[in-house]
Design an enzyme around this catalytic site. Structure first.
Site, short mmCIF file in Angstrom:
data_model
loop_
_atom_site.label_atom_id
_atom_site.label_comp_id
_atom_site.label_asym_id
_atom_site.label_seq_id
_atom_site.Cartn_x
_atom_site.Cartn_y
_atom_site.Cartn_z
N ASP A 29 3.45 -32.63 -27.63
CA ASP A 29 4.18 -32.12 -26.47
C ASP A 29 5.64 -31.95 -26.86
O ASP A 29 6.13 -32.55 -27.82
CB ASP A 29 4.03 -33.04 -25.26
CG ASP A 29 4.00 -34.53 -25.63
OD1 ASP A 29 4.44 -34.89 -26.73
OD2 ASP A 29 3.52 -35.32 -24.81
N GLU B 72 5.10 -33.42 -19.00
CA GLU B 72 5.61 -34.37 -18.01
C GLU B 72 5.42 -33.91 -16.57
O GLU B 72 5.21 -34.74 -15.69
CB GLU B 72 7.10 -34.64 -18.25
CG GLU B 72 7.42 -35.37 -19.55
CD GLU B 72 7.04 -36.84 -19.52
OE1 GLU B 72 6.59 -37.33 -18.46
OE2 GLU B 72 7.19 -37.50 -20.56
#
Length: 381
Positions: free
Chosen positions: A71, A130
């Site tokens: 990520d 997130e």
């Protein structure tokens, strides 16, 4: 050209200074692409989707693909580490260690770009872990289809483990999550005339009380689940009956089966409260891509066996975490394994003081590269 430790530390510090929120990682994506373009290109194919970067390595044998995902997004946190390479973006920080994740991924990629793998490999630099289910959105976009992995791996940094330690377990590593948003709408009025109003404070209180029975009476007590209602808002002053009550919370469950069970019970209870209080109900249960990270038995057994028996790797078996991770969606579609990389910090993930130890980077690169090399050699596809 395999990236060396001093180069990786510089990359990590550069990335740490430019954290960006999900699907806004333009500077981060451009920086990553610059590094990737500097690697040997003979067997590389690259494409972009929004701020994501997909890198495909053509192996000697093209009928199997191993995936690796990192990520790339930061958090809306004001950094307070005092590091000389602190965030340059006000109100933004790599407080979850995704700068470490990206750097390790680049280190592993650099090895396989320089040493052609036996099988294909797809490296996924994924945005919006997130806040916006970036993994799910990327998968559903179809951009991954032509380079779809047959198995996939990912790490998450862990401040509680010594730097470079690898942690993993069979079964669930991260819980699946679901956001709860409930609004009861009745009728406001004067506190002296409750019969002329429809009090949503009472309705909301009943909802909160009944939600407590889900874990204690609907879920196998051996299985871990959490239902937390963290926000309750109703009314404006003491002598006015509130006609609206807003309640927000979260579900955490180690299996998708339990997550769906709890969602069903939350909805049923909310509808029952609305019926019994003769009020309107607005309810939104939003899971998005935050499925439980349920590690595949086959890939995880191979991963753990390698890490346990490698002299240069410190390995620990870990317990599940009740935090969420959107790798859960990808791993629900592609068999694979997620694991921890220790970064040894006294501060937790999402803390404005989080400062991972940089020696974890090269230790992580070496352990993961070693495993993926071993995995390639052990497969017979």
């Amino acid at each position: 050209m395999t990236l060396q430790e001093n180069e990786l530390i510089k990359i990590r510090r550069d990335l740490h200074q430019i954290p960006e929120i999900g699907l806004e990682e333009y500077e981060t994506s451009d920086y990553l692409l610059k590094i990737i373009n500097g690697l040997p290109q003979e067997n590389l194919e690259i494409k972009r989707w929004k701020t994501a970067i997909l890198v495909h390595l053509n192996g000697e044998n093209k009928n199997y693909t191993i995936g690796y995902r990192t990520d790339i997004d930061g958090l809306p946190v004001e950094e307070k580490t005092g590091l000389p390479f602190s965030s340059k973006h006000e109100g933004r920080m790599h407080a979850c260690g995704h700068d470490i994740h990206m750097t390790v991924a680049l280190g592993v990629l650099s090895y396989f770009a320089s040493h052609r793998p036996k099988y294909n490999m797809t490296f996924i630099f994924q945005p919006a872990e997130e806040n916006a289910s970036g993994g799910m959105k990327l998968y559903q976009s179809g951009e991954l289809d032509e380079w779809m992995p047959d198995e996939i791996y990912a790490l998450h940094d862990n401040p509680q483990l010594p730097a470079g330690t690898i942690g993993c377990r069979k079964g669930t590593l991260f819980a699946g999550t679901c956001e709860i948003h409930v609004k009861f709408i009745g009728k406001s009025g004067h506190a002296a005339y409750p019969h002329q109003a429809n009090d949503m404070v009472v309705a909301g209180a009943q909802f909160v009380n009944q939600i407590q029975t889900i874990v204690s009476r609907n879920v196998d007590p051996i299985q871990s689940v959490v239902v937390t209602l963290g926000h309750f808002s109703a009314g404006t002053t003491g002598n006015v009956i509130s006609g609206v009550c807003q309640i927000d919370g979260t579900i955490r469950a180690l299996t998708q089966e339990n997550n769906l069970l709890i969602q069903k019970r939350v909805r049923t209870i909310a509808e029952g409260i609305a019926h019994s209080f003769d009020c309107e109900l607005e309810i939104d249960l939003h899971q998005g891509g935050y499925y439980p990270v349920e590690n595949d038995d086959n890939t995880t057994e191979a991963f753990i066996n390698y890490m346990k028996n490698e002299d240069d790797v410190d390995f620990v078996e870990t317990l599940p975490a009740m935090t969420g991770e959107d790798f859960g969606y990808l791993i629900s579609k592609i068999p694979g394994t997620m694991f921890w990389l220790g970064v040894d910090s006294p501060y937790s993930l999402h803390s404005e003081y989080l400062a991972p130890k940089e020696e974890s980077i090269m230790l992580g690169v070496n352990a993961i590269t070693g495993y993926l090399k071993n995995r390639q050699e052990s497969l017979n596809k």
